[in-house]
Write an enzyme that holds these catalytic residues in place. Structure first.
Site, PDB file in Angstrom:
ATOM      1  N   ARG A 137       0.930  -1.310   0.116  1.00 12.24           N
ATOM      2  CA  ARG A 137      -0.265  -0.061   0.003  1.00 12.24           C
ATOM      3  C   ARG A 137       0.719   1.278  -0.032  1.00 12.24           C
ATOM      4  O   ARG A 137       1.414   1.343   0.821  1.00 12.24           O
ATOM      5  CB  ARG A 137      -0.880   0.045   1.189  1.00 12.24           C
ATOM      6  CG  ARG A 137      -1.844   1.034   1.347  1.00 12.24           C
ATOM      7  CD  ARG A 137      -2.689   1.080   2.744  1.00 12.24           C
ATOM      8  NE  ARG A 137      -3.363  -0.175   2.893  1.00 12.24           N
ATOM      9  CZ  ARG A 137      -3.567  -0.644   4.000  1.00 12.24           C
ATOM     10  NH1 ARG A 137      -3.315  -0.042   5.245  1.00 12.24           N
ATOM     11  NH2 ARG A 137      -4.222  -1.792   4.235  1.00 12.24           N
ATOM     12  N   HIS A 147       2.169  -2.432   5.435  1.00 10.35           N
ATOM     13  CA  HIS A 147       1.841  -2.689   4.141  1.00 10.35           C
ATOM     14  C   HIS A 147       2.864  -1.745   3.375  1.00 10.35           C
ATOM     15  O   HIS A 147       2.988  -2.268   2.068  1.00 10.35           O
ATOM     16  CB  HIS A 147       0.349  -2.159   3.918  1.00 10.35           C
ATOM     17  CG  HIS A 147      -0.619  -3.355   4.275  1.00 10.35           C
ATOM     18  ND1 HIS A 147      -0.956  -4.393   3.642  1.00 10.35           N
ATOM     19  CD2 HIS A 147      -1.361  -3.081   5.400  1.00 10.35           C
ATOM     20  CE1 HIS A 147      -1.764  -4.724   4.160  1.00 10.35           C
ATOM     21  NE2 HIS A 147      -2.167  -4.166   5.363  1.00 10.35           N
ATOM     22  N   ASP A 172      -3.076  -8.816   3.758  1.00  8.02           N
ATOM     23  CA  ASP A 172      -4.208  -9.012   4.382  1.00  8.02           C
ATOM     24  C   ASP A 172      -5.009  -9.903   3.505  1.00  8.02           C
ATOM     25  O   ASP A 172      -5.088  -9.890   2.323  1.00  8.02           O
ATOM     26  CB  ASP A 172      -5.261  -7.744   4.378  1.00  8.02           C
ATOM     27  CG  ASP A 172      -4.591  -6.707   5.271  1.00  8.02           C
ATOM     28  OD1 ASP A 172      -3.955  -7.032   6.062  1.00  8.02           O
ATOM     29  OD2 ASP A 172      -5.036  -5.484   5.160  1.00  8.02           O
ATOM     30  N   GLU A 191      -5.733  -8.607  14.555  1.00  9.69           N
ATOM     31  CA  GLU A 191      -6.141  -8.778  12.932  1.00  9.69           C
ATOM     32  C   GLU A 191      -6.096 -10.157  12.685  1.00  9.69           C
ATOM     33  O   GLU A 191      -5.053 -10.396  12.012  1.00  9.69           O
ATOM     34  CB  GLU A 191      -5.915  -7.538  11.990  1.00  9.69           C
ATOM     35  CG  GLU A 191      -6.049  -6.159  12.570  1.00  9.69           C
ATOM     36  CD  GLU A 191      -5.405  -5.220  11.685  1.00  9.69           C
ATOM     37  OE1 GLU A 191      -5.661  -3.945  11.709  1.00  9.69           O
ATOM     38  OE2 GLU A 191      -4.841  -5.649  10.931  1.00  9.69           O
ATOM     39  N   HIS A 202      -4.208 -10.235   9.038  1.00  6.55           N
ATOM     40  CA  HIS A 202      -3.167  -9.429   8.629  1.00  6.55           C
ATOM     41  C   HIS A 202      -1.647 -10.213   8.950  1.00  6.55           C
ATOM     42  O   HIS A 202      -1.572 -10.760  10.091  1.00  6.55           O
ATOM     43  CB  HIS A 202      -3.211  -8.196   9.664  1.00  6.55           C
ATOM     44  CG  HIS A 202      -2.127  -7.221   9.514  1.00  6.55           C
ATOM     45  ND1 HIS A 202      -2.203  -6.043   8.817  1.00  6.55           N
ATOM     46  CD2 HIS A 202      -0.715  -7.326   9.673  1.00  6.55           C
ATOM     47  CE1 HIS A 202      -1.085  -5.351   8.971  1.00  6.55           C
ATOM     48  NE2 HIS A 202      -0.268  -5.878   9.720  1.00  6.55           N
TER      49      HIS A 202
END
Length: 205
Positions: A42, A87, A94, A176, A179
């Site tokens: 990301r 990320h 993810d 999470e 993740h």
């Protein structure tokens, strides 16, 4: 060196992370499952957009689904949003599991009623993945991988994902279930910002 992978979309990961993902996928296919990837690399500019959204307390449009029990003023303090994301270092992904043969998923219809991300799977936004007890990106303590309220098939699904990925070097973030980060990270201190596009990948394969 980034690798691109994916069918309709493009996911960018560092080579060691992508190769680990491939090893996990090979194991899961033999058991009748496939990985479904929601997010890979990301760019920092995308993270900056998330931060601006989190700071805009007037924008509560998605609260009913993604953070029904969390006050938006606490998203930073409670760790759901951060100014820097793993990320952007290129080794975090993810993802979830899909039982094969994969069923099609109808697209999101703008304006459809929002349902809490921890509601029973049949009530949540349709997704062809296995039942993990919450939807992806659910800002709630029920998303903690080993939350004691998540039991039975849902817990077994989480553990199948966790154990398979950790066996190949992708370590789960306990808060999470979706993740995972490849360890040791090739770029532990670098937050990349090149856009996700075919042009960015030219000559990198």
């Amino acid at each position: 060196e980034p690798l691109a992978a994916g069918g309709q979309g493009v996911g960018i990961l560092t080579r060691p992370a992508a190769e680990a993902l491939h090893r996990a996928q090979t194991r899961l296919l033999r058991q009748g499952y496939s990985l479904k990837v929601y997010d890979c690399y990301r760019p920092q500019r995308a993270v900056d957009h998330f931060v601006r959204w989190a700071e805009d307390l007037g924008d509560q449009r998605m609260k009913a689904e993604f953070y029904p029990e969390v006050d938006k003023t606490r998203l930073f303090e409670d760790g759901y949003i951060a100014e820097k994301s793993g990320h952007s270092r290129g080794s975090t992904v993810d993802l979830t599991l899909v039982r094969l043969p994969a069923k099609p998923t109808r697209p999101y219809r703008p304006g459809q009623p929002l349902v809490p991300c921890y509601a029973p799977q049949a009530e949540r936004f349709p997704d062809n993945s296995v039942d993990m007890g919450t939807g992806y990106d659910c800002f709630d303590t029920r998303s903690h991988t080993l939350d004691p309220r998540v039991q039975g098939v849902q817990r077994a699904n989480r553990l199948l994902l966790k154990n398979t990925l950790e066996d190949v070097g992708l370590v789960n973030l306990p808060e999470e279930w979706w993740h995972f980060t490849y360890k040791p990270e090739p770029y532990p201190d670098t937050y990349f910002d090149f856009p996700v596009s075919a042009k960015s990948l030219a000559g990198r394969r």
